[in-house]
Motif scaffolding. Structure first.
Motif, PDB file in Angstrom:
ATOM      1  N   LEU A  24       0.829  -1.201   0.000  1.00  0.00           N
ATOM      2  CA  LEU A  24       0.000   0.000   0.000  1.00  0.00           C
ATOM      3  C   LEU A  24       0.867   1.256   0.000  1.00  0.00           C
ATOM      4  O   LEU A  24       1.774   1.404   0.807  1.00  0.00           O
ATOM      5  CB  LEU A  24      -0.930   0.000   1.209  1.00  0.00           C
ATOM      6  N   GLN A  25       0.555   2.179  -0.937  1.00  0.00           N
ATOM      7  CA  GLN A  25       1.332   3.417  -1.113  1.00  0.00           C
ATOM      8  C   GLN A  25       0.845   4.447  -0.101  1.00  0.00           C
ATOM      9  O   GLN A  25      -0.048   5.242  -0.365  1.00  0.00           O
ATOM     10  CB  GLN A  25       1.144   3.945  -2.540  1.00  0.00           C
ATOM     11  N   THR A  26       1.454   4.471   1.099  1.00  0.00           N
ATOM     12  CA  THR A  26       0.988   5.335   2.185  1.00  0.00           C
ATOM     13  C   THR A  26       1.715   6.671   2.256  1.00  0.00           C
ATOM     14  O   THR A  26       1.437   7.482   3.138  1.00  0.00           O
ATOM     15  CB  THR A  26       1.109   4.614   3.536  1.00  0.00           C
ATOM     16  N   THR A  27       2.659   6.900   1.342  1.00  0.00           N
ATOM     17  CA  THR A  27       3.278   8.214   1.182  1.00  0.00           C
ATOM     18  C   THR A  27       3.153   8.603  -0.285  1.00  0.00           C
ATOM     19  O   THR A  27       2.930   7.749  -1.147  1.00  0.00           O
ATOM     20  CB  THR A  27       4.765   8.202   1.590  1.00  0.00           C
ATOM     21  N   TRP A  28       3.303   9.884  -0.584  1.00  0.00           N
ATOM     22  CA  TRP A  28       3.164  10.325  -1.966  1.00  0.00           C
ATOM     23  C   TRP A  28       4.249   9.716  -2.840  1.00  0.00           C
ATOM     24  O   TRP A  28       5.421   9.709  -2.483  1.00  0.00           O
ATOM     25  CB  TRP A  28       3.227  11.848  -2.043  1.00  0.00           C
ATOM     26  N   GLY A  29       3.844   9.200  -3.981  1.00  0.00           N
ATOM     27  CA  GLY A  29       4.786   8.625  -4.928  1.00  0.00           C
ATOM     28  C   GLY A  29       4.102   8.371  -6.247  1.00  0.00           C
ATOM     29  O   GLY A  29       2.867   8.426  -6.350  1.00  0.00           O
ATOM     30  N   THR A  30       4.893   8.110  -7.268  1.00  0.00           N
ATOM     31  CA  THR A  30       4.340   7.790  -8.580  1.00  0.00           C
ATOM     32  C   THR A  30       3.330   6.663  -8.451  1.00  0.00           C
ATOM     33  O   THR A  30       3.591   5.646  -7.798  1.00  0.00           O
ATOM     34  CB  THR A  30       5.460   7.375  -9.544  1.00  0.00           C
ATOM     35  N   GLN A  31       2.180   6.862  -9.061  1.00  0.00           N
ATOM     36  CA  GLN A  31       1.129   5.862  -8.903  1.00  0.00           C
ATOM     37  C   GLN A  31       1.525   4.537  -9.557  1.00  0.00           C
ATOM     38  O   GLN A  31       1.865   4.487 -10.737  1.00  0.00           O
ATOM     39  CB  GLN A  31      -0.190   6.353  -9.497  1.00  0.00           C
ATOM     40  N   VAL A  32       1.495   3.488  -8.749  1.00  0.00           N
ATOM     41  CA  VAL A  32       1.748   2.120  -9.211  1.00  0.00           C
ATOM     42  C   VAL A  32       0.456   1.344  -8.984  1.00  0.00           C
ATOM     43  O   VAL A  32      -0.048   1.279  -7.856  1.00  0.00           O
ATOM     44  CB  VAL A  32       2.912   1.477  -8.438  1.00  0.00           C
ATOM     45  N   ALA A  33      -0.081   0.766 -10.033  1.00  0.00           N
ATOM     46  CA  ALA A  33      -1.393   0.130  -9.942  1.00  0.00           C
ATOM     47  C   ALA A  33      -1.482  -0.866  -8.796  1.00  0.00           C
ATOM     48  O   ALA A  33      -2.442  -0.861  -8.019  1.00  0.00           O
ATOM     49  CB  ALA A  33      -1.730  -0.560 -11.268  1.00  0.00           C
ATOM     50  N   ALA A  34      -0.470  -1.711  -8.633  1.00  0.00           N
ATOM     51  CA  ALA A  34      -0.526  -2.786  -7.643  1.00  0.00           C
ATOM     52  C   ALA A  34      -0.530  -2.277  -6.210  1.00  0.00           C
ATOM     53  O   ALA A  34      -0.889  -3.021  -5.284  1.00  0.00           O
ATOM     54  CB  ALA A  34       0.663  -3.725  -7.845  1.00  0.00           C
ATOM     55  N   ASN A  35      -0.154  -0.997  -6.016  1.00  0.00           N
ATOM     56  CA  ASN A  35      -0.040  -0.441  -4.665  1.00  0.00           C
ATOM     57  C   ASN A  35      -1.224   0.422  -4.256  1.00  0.00           C
ATOM     58  O   ASN A  35      -1.231   0.984  -3.165  1.00  0.00           O
ATOM     59  CB  ASN A  35       1.239   0.403  -4.560  1.00  0.00           C
ATOM     60  N   ARG A  36      -2.230   0.519  -5.110  1.00  0.00           N
ATOM     61  CA  ARG A  36      -3.296   1.488  -4.864  1.00  0.00           C
ATOM     62  C   ARG A  36      -4.308   1.041  -3.812  1.00  0.00           C
ATOM     63  O   ARG A  36      -4.808   1.867  -3.046  1.00  0.00           O
ATOM     64  CB  ARG A  36      -4.038   1.785  -6.174  1.00  0.00           C
TER      65      ARG A  36
END
Length: 321
Positions: free
Chosen positions: A182-194
Protein backbone atom coordinates in the motif's frame (compact mmCIF):
# COMPACT_ATOMS: atom_id res chain seq x y z
CA UNK A 1 -16.25 29.13 6.02
CA UNK A 2 -15.77 26.75 3.09
CA UNK A 3 -13.02 24.81 4.82
CA UNK A 4 -14.46 21.66 3.25
CA UNK A 5 -12.81 21.01 -0.12
CA UNK A 6 -15.58 18.53 -0.95
CA UNK A 7 -18.77 19.82 -2.58
CA UNK A 8 -22.11 18.34 -1.45
CA UNK A 9 -20.55 16.39 1.40
CA UNK A 10 -23.94 15.98 3.07
CA UNK A 11 -25.42 14.40 -0.10
CA UNK A 12 -28.33 16.87 -0.08
CA UNK A 13 -28.25 17.80 -3.79
CA UNK A 14 -29.33 15.21 -6.38
CA UNK A 15 -30.19 17.01 -9.63
CA UNK A 16 -29.93 13.84 -11.71
CA UNK A 17 -32.58 12.13 -9.60
CA UNK A 18 -32.86 10.30 -6.30
CA UNK A 19 -32.29 6.81 -7.69
CA UNK A 20 -30.77 4.98 -10.63
CA UNK A 21 -31.03 1.23 -11.15
CA UNK A 22 -29.31 -1.45 -13.25
CA UNK A 23 -26.06 0.52 -13.30
CA UNK A 24 -22.97 -1.34 -14.47
CA UNK A 25 -20.90 1.39 -16.16
CA UNK A 26 -18.88 4.37 -14.94
CA UNK A 27 -20.53 7.76 -14.64
CA UNK A 28 -22.52 10.26 -12.58
CA UNK A 29 -25.91 8.93 -11.53
CA UNK A 30 -27.69 10.44 -8.54
CA UNK A 31 -26.10 12.63 -5.86
CA UNK A 32 -24.28 15.63 -7.35
CA UNK A 33 -20.48 15.60 -7.74
CA UNK A 34 -20.06 11.90 -6.94
CA UNK A 35 -18.98 9.48 -9.63
CA UNK A 36 -18.96 5.69 -9.84
CA UNK A 37 -15.90 4.09 -11.42
CA UNK A 38 -16.89 0.65 -12.67
CA UNK A 39 -14.52 -2.07 -13.73
CA UNK A 40 -16.38 -5.22 -12.76
CA UNK A 41 -19.52 -7.18 -13.51
CA UNK A 42 -21.37 -5.88 -10.46
CA UNK A 43 -24.79 -4.34 -11.19
CA UNK A 44 -25.87 -1.55 -8.85
CA UNK A 45 -28.73 0.57 -7.69
CA UNK A 46 -27.70 4.06 -6.54
CA UNK A 47 -29.92 6.26 -4.43
CA UNK A 48 -30.09 9.33 -2.26
CA UNK A 49 -31.08 7.59 0.97
CA UNK A 50 -32.60 8.93 4.18
CA UNK A 51 -30.69 6.33 6.21
CA UNK A 52 -28.21 8.51 8.14
CA UNK A 53 -26.19 8.40 11.39
CA UNK A 54 -28.42 9.35 14.30
CA UNK A 55 -28.15 12.78 15.87
CA UNK A 56 -25.50 14.16 13.50
CA UNK A 57 -27.70 16.59 11.55
CA UNK A 58 -27.61 14.75 8.23
CA UNK A 59 -30.76 14.21 6.18
CA UNK A 60 -29.33 12.16 3.32
CA UNK A 61 -26.64 9.64 2.47
CA UNK A 62 -25.47 8.10 -0.78
CA UNK A 63 -26.41 4.42 -1.05
CA UNK A 64 -24.85 1.91 -3.41
CA UNK A 65 -26.46 -1.52 -3.44
CA UNK A 66 -25.37 -4.46 -5.56
CA UNK A 67 -28.39 -6.06 -7.14
CA UNK A 68 -25.87 -8.45 -8.69
CA UNK A 69 -22.76 -9.03 -6.59
CA UNK A 70 -19.43 -10.57 -7.53
CA UNK A 71 -17.65 -12.74 -4.96
CA UNK A 72 -14.54 -13.26 -7.07
CA UNK A 73 -13.19 -10.11 -8.72
CA UNK A 74 -10.92 -10.67 -11.70
CA UNK A 75 -7.41 -9.23 -11.67
CA UNK A 76 -8.38 -6.03 -13.49
CA UNK A 77 -11.77 -5.56 -11.82
CA UNK A 78 -12.54 -2.79 -9.33
CA UNK A 79 -15.28 -0.64 -7.81
CA UNK A 80 -14.58 2.99 -6.92
CA UNK A 81 -16.79 5.71 -5.46
CA UNK A 82 -15.16 9.07 -6.04
CA UNK A 83 -15.27 12.82 -6.20
CA UNK A 84 -13.05 14.52 -8.76
CA UNK A 85 -11.91 17.89 -7.44
CA UNK A 86 -11.11 20.93 -9.50
CA UNK A 87 -7.55 22.30 -9.31
CA UNK A 88 -8.76 25.72 -8.17
CA UNK A 89 -9.81 24.15 -4.85
CA UNK A 90 -6.29 23.40 -3.66
CA UNK A 91 -4.33 26.61 -3.43
CA UNK A 92 -4.57 26.54 0.37
CA UNK A 93 -2.89 23.11 0.49
CA UNK A 94 0.39 24.54 -0.89
CA UNK A 95 1.32 21.25 -2.56
CA UNK A 96 4.63 21.37 -4.39
CA UNK A 97 6.19 23.72 -1.82
CA UNK A 98 8.13 23.22 1.40
CA UNK A 99 5.01 24.40 3.26
CA UNK A 100 2.73 21.70 1.87
CA UNK A 101 -0.18 21.03 4.22
CA UNK A 102 -1.63 17.72 5.31
CA UNK A 103 -5.20 16.95 4.28
CA UNK A 104 -7.64 15.27 6.67
CA UNK A 105 -10.63 13.32 5.40
CA UNK A 106 -13.59 12.50 7.60
CA UNK A 107 -16.83 10.75 6.68
CA UNK A 108 -19.54 8.43 7.93
CA UNK A 109 -19.91 4.96 6.42
CA UNK A 110 -22.31 2.06 6.87
CA UNK A 111 -21.39 -1.11 5.01
CA UNK A 112 -22.89 -4.57 5.01
CA UNK A 113 -19.42 -6.14 4.81
CA UNK A 114 -16.96 -5.34 7.61
CA UNK A 115 -13.21 -5.35 7.11
CA UNK A 116 -10.34 -3.23 5.83
CA UNK A 117 -11.11 -0.53 3.26
CA UNK A 118 -8.92 1.95 1.39
CA UNK A 119 -9.20 5.64 0.50
CA UNK A 120 -6.86 7.18 -2.05
CA UNK A 121 -5.88 10.68 -3.14
CA UNK A 122 -4.61 10.91 -6.72
CA UNK A 123 -2.90 14.05 -8.07
CA UNK A 124 -3.91 13.84 -11.72
CA UNK A 125 -1.35 16.26 -13.20
CA UNK A 126 1.68 14.68 -11.53
CA UNK A 127 0.20 11.15 -11.52
CA UNK A 128 1.21 10.61 -7.90
CA UNK A 129 -1.01 9.15 -5.22
CA UNK A 130 -1.29 8.22 -1.57
CA UNK A 131 -3.55 5.54 -0.08
CA UNK A 132 -4.61 4.98 3.51
CA UNK A 133 -6.58 2.10 5.00
CA UNK A 134 -9.35 2.18 7.57
CA UNK A 135 -11.56 -0.44 9.19
CA UNK A 136 -15.31 -0.95 9.07
CA UNK A 137 -15.61 -2.67 12.42
CA UNK A 138 -19.27 -3.67 12.45
CA UNK A 139 -21.50 -4.58 9.54
CA UNK A 140 -24.62 -2.48 8.91
CA UNK A 141 -23.60 0.11 11.51
CA UNK A 142 -22.86 3.79 11.01
CA UNK A 143 -19.22 4.56 11.88
CA UNK A 144 -17.25 7.79 11.53
CA UNK A 145 -13.81 7.53 9.94
CA UNK A 146 -10.96 10.05 10.00
CA UNK A 147 -7.92 9.69 7.74
CA UNK A 148 -4.97 12.08 7.43
CA UNK A 149 -2.90 12.29 4.25
CA UNK A 150 0.51 13.96 4.41
CA UNK A 151 1.21 17.05 2.32
CA UNK A 152 3.19 16.65 -0.89
CA UNK A 153 6.21 18.95 -1.01
CA UNK A 154 7.37 17.69 -4.42
CA UNK A 155 4.33 17.84 -6.69
CA UNK A 156 1.99 20.78 -7.14
CA UNK A 157 -1.66 20.53 -8.08
CA UNK A 158 -2.33 22.81 -11.03
CA UNK A 159 -4.43 25.78 -9.92
CA UNK A 160 -6.89 25.79 -12.81
CA UNK A 161 -10.34 24.52 -13.76
CA UNK A 162 -9.09 21.07 -14.70
CA UNK A 163 -9.20 17.80 -12.81
CA UNK A 164 -6.73 18.32 -9.99
CA UNK A 165 -7.22 15.65 -7.34
CA UNK A 166 -9.38 12.53 -7.15
CA UNK A 167 -10.70 11.25 -3.84
CA UNK A 168 -11.33 7.51 -4.29
CA UNK A 169 -13.10 5.09 -1.99
CA UNK A 170 -11.98 1.62 -3.10
CA UNK A 171 -14.91 -0.76 -2.61
CA UNK A 172 -13.29 -3.75 -4.27
CA UNK A 173 -10.04 -4.36 -6.14
CA UNK A 174 -8.58 -7.23 -8.12
CA UNK A 175 -4.92 -8.21 -7.89
CA UNK A 176 -3.85 -5.66 -10.51
CA UNK A 177 -4.63 -2.98 -7.91
CA UNK A 178 -3.92 -4.86 -4.69
CA UNK A 179 -0.98 -7.24 -5.07
CA UNK A 180 1.81 -4.86 -4.01
CA UNK A 181 2.47 -2.73 -0.93
CA UNK A 182 0.00 0.00 0.00
CA UNK A 183 1.33 3.42 -1.11
CA UNK A 184 0.99 5.33 2.18
CA UNK A 185 3.28 8.21 1.18
CA UNK A 186 3.16 10.32 -1.97
CA UNK A 187 4.79 8.63 -4.93
CA UNK A 188 4.34 7.79 -8.58
CA UNK A 189 1.13 5.86 -8.90
CA UNK A 190 1.75 2.12 -9.21
CA UNK A 191 -1.39 0.13 -9.94
CA UNK A 192 -0.53 -2.79 -7.64
CA UNK A 193 -0.04 -0.44 -4.66
CA UNK A 194 -3.30 1.49 -4.86
CA UNK A 195 -5.77 -0.68 -2.93
CA UNK A 196 -3.84 -3.37 -1.07
CA UNK A 197 -6.08 -5.05 1.51
CA UNK A 198 -9.31 -3.50 0.21
CA UNK A 199 -12.42 -5.47 1.13
CA UNK A 200 -14.81 -6.49 -1.64
CA UNK A 201 -17.86 -4.55 -0.45
CA UNK A 202 -20.21 -6.13 -3.01
CA UNK A 203 -19.43 -9.83 -2.96
CA UNK A 204 -23.07 -10.83 -2.62
CA UNK A 205 -26.41 -9.69 -3.96
CA UNK A 206 -27.90 -6.84 -1.89
CA UNK A 207 -24.59 -5.86 -0.27
CA UNK A 208 -24.64 -2.12 0.31
CA UNK A 209 -22.51 0.87 1.27
CA UNK A 210 -23.87 4.15 2.59
CA UNK A 211 -21.67 7.26 2.85
CA UNK A 212 -22.37 10.78 4.12
CA UNK A 213 -20.74 13.68 5.96
CA UNK A 214 -17.71 13.77 3.66
CA UNK A 215 -15.22 16.48 4.58
CA UNK A 216 -11.68 17.03 3.27
CA UNK A 217 -9.83 19.89 4.92
CA UNK A 218 -6.39 21.34 5.29
CA UNK A 219 -4.66 20.26 8.51
CA UNK A 220 -4.00 17.18 10.59
CA UNK A 221 -7.30 16.98 12.47
CA UNK A 222 -10.96 16.77 11.53
CA UNK A 223 -13.33 19.54 12.54
CA UNK A 224 -17.09 19.20 12.86
CA UNK A 225 -18.85 18.83 9.53
CA UNK A 226 -19.40 22.17 7.82
CA UNK A 227 -23.11 22.37 7.02
CA UNK A 228 -23.85 24.91 4.29
CA UNK A 229 -27.26 26.44 3.56
CA UNK A 230 -29.10 24.46 0.89
CA UNK A 231 -29.01 27.32 -1.62
CA UNK A 232 -25.24 27.75 -1.21
CA UNK A 233 -24.64 24.03 -1.67
CA UNK A 234 -26.88 23.96 -4.76
CA UNK A 235 -25.09 26.99 -6.22
CA UNK A 236 -21.72 25.21 -5.85
CA UNK A 237 -23.11 22.14 -7.63
CA UNK A 238 -24.37 24.33 -10.49
CA UNK A 239 -20.76 24.98 -11.49
CA UNK A 240 -20.61 21.36 -12.69
CA UNK A 241 -24.17 20.41 -13.64
CA UNK A 242 -27.42 22.28 -14.29
CA UNK A 243 -30.77 20.67 -14.98
CA UNK A 244 -33.45 22.72 -16.75
CA UNK A 245 -36.09 20.03 -17.08
CA UNK A 246 -39.37 21.65 -18.04
CA UNK A 247 -37.75 24.91 -19.13
CA UNK A 248 -38.65 26.83 -22.27
CA UNK A 249 -36.26 28.48 -24.66
CA UNK A 250 -37.98 31.76 -25.53
CA UNK A 251 -37.27 32.64 -29.15
CA UNK A 252 -36.73 35.96 -30.89
CA UNK A 253 -37.10 36.43 -34.64
CA UNK A 254 -34.06 38.05 -36.22
CA UNK A 255 -34.88 39.64 -39.56
CA UNK A 256 -32.30 40.19 -42.28
CA UNK A 257 -31.70 39.60 -45.94
CA UNK A 258 -29.44 36.61 -45.49
CA UNK A 259 -29.87 35.55 -41.87
CA UNK A 260 -33.59 35.10 -41.27
CA UNK A 261 -33.66 32.85 -38.26
CA UNK A 262 -34.82 32.35 -34.71
CA UNK A 263 -32.57 32.74 -31.70
CA UNK A 264 -33.28 31.22 -28.32
CA UNK A 265 -31.01 31.91 -25.39
CA UNK A 266 -30.54 30.93 -21.78
CA UNK A 267 -28.12 32.37 -19.27
CA UNK A 268 -27.03 29.79 -16.73
CA UNK A 269 -27.82 30.16 -13.04
CA UNK A 270 -24.09 29.94 -12.36
CA UNK A 271 -21.08 30.27 -14.65
CA UNK A 272 -20.03 26.70 -15.25
CA UNK A 273 -16.57 25.24 -14.77
CA UNK A 274 -16.06 24.91 -18.52
CA UNK A 275 -18.14 24.83 -21.68
CA UNK A 276 -20.65 22.08 -20.89
CA UNK A 277 -22.10 19.33 -22.98
CA UNK A 278 -25.85 19.62 -23.51
CA UNK A 279 -28.54 16.96 -23.47
CA UNK A 280 -31.82 18.17 -25.00
CA UNK A 281 -35.02 16.14 -25.16
CA UNK A 282 -38.65 16.83 -26.02
CA UNK A 283 -37.60 19.42 -28.59
CA UNK A 284 -39.88 20.31 -31.49
CA UNK A 285 -38.74 21.86 -34.72
CA UNK A 286 -35.46 21.55 -36.52
CA UNK A 287 -32.66 23.41 -34.78
CA UNK A 288 -29.91 24.60 -37.08
CA UNK A 289 -27.04 24.91 -34.60
CA UNK A 290 -26.22 25.20 -30.92
CA UNK A 291 -23.70 27.58 -29.36
CA UNK A 292 -22.50 26.94 -25.83
CA UNK A 293 -20.27 28.84 -23.42
CA UNK A 294 -19.63 28.64 -19.69
CA UNK A 295 -22.28 31.33 -19.17
CA UNK A 296 -25.00 30.85 -21.78
CA UNK A 297 -26.69 28.55 -24.26
CA UNK A 298 -27.86 29.79 -27.66
CA UNK A 299 -30.05 27.97 -30.17
CA UNK A 300 -30.43 29.07 -33.78
CA UNK A 301 -33.04 27.89 -36.28
CA UNK A 302 -34.31 28.92 -39.68
CA UNK A 303 -37.33 31.22 -40.04
CA UNK A 304 -39.42 28.37 -41.48
CA UNK A 305 -39.37 26.70 -38.07
CA UNK A 306 -40.65 29.77 -36.28
CA UNK A 307 -43.87 28.12 -35.20
CA UNK A 308 -42.29 25.03 -33.64
CA UNK A 309 -38.95 25.93 -32.09
CA UNK A 310 -40.32 27.64 -28.99
CA UNK A 311 -40.68 24.27 -27.27
CA UNK A 312 -37.10 23.34 -26.39
CA UNK A 313 -37.39 21.70 -22.97
CA UNK A 314 -35.72 19.21 -20.64
CA UNK A 315 -32.17 20.47 -21.07
CA UNK A 316 -29.23 19.30 -18.98
CA UNK A 317 -25.79 20.90 -19.03
CA UNK A 318 -22.80 18.90 -17.84
CA UNK A 319 -19.35 20.33 -17.06
CA UNK A 320 -18.26 17.56 -14.68
CA UNK A 321 -14.61 16.57 -14.48
Amino acid sequence: NFRNLIINGDMSIAQRGTSSSSVSGSGYYTVDRYRYGAGSGIVNTFSQSTDVPSGQGFKYSHKQEATTGDASLGADEYNIFQQRLEGYMFQSAKFGTSNAESLTLSFWIKASVSGTYVCELHNIDADVSQSQSYTVSSADTWEKKTITFSGDTSNAISIDNGRGLDLNWWLGAGTTFSSGTLQTTWGTQVAANRAVGATNAFASNNDSVYITGVQLEVGTSASDFEFLPYDVNLDRCYRYYQDYTGSRMWTTFIDGNTSNRLAGHMFFSKKMRATPSVSRTNSTGTVGSDNLSESAYWVFATKTNRGTTTNVVDMKFDAEL
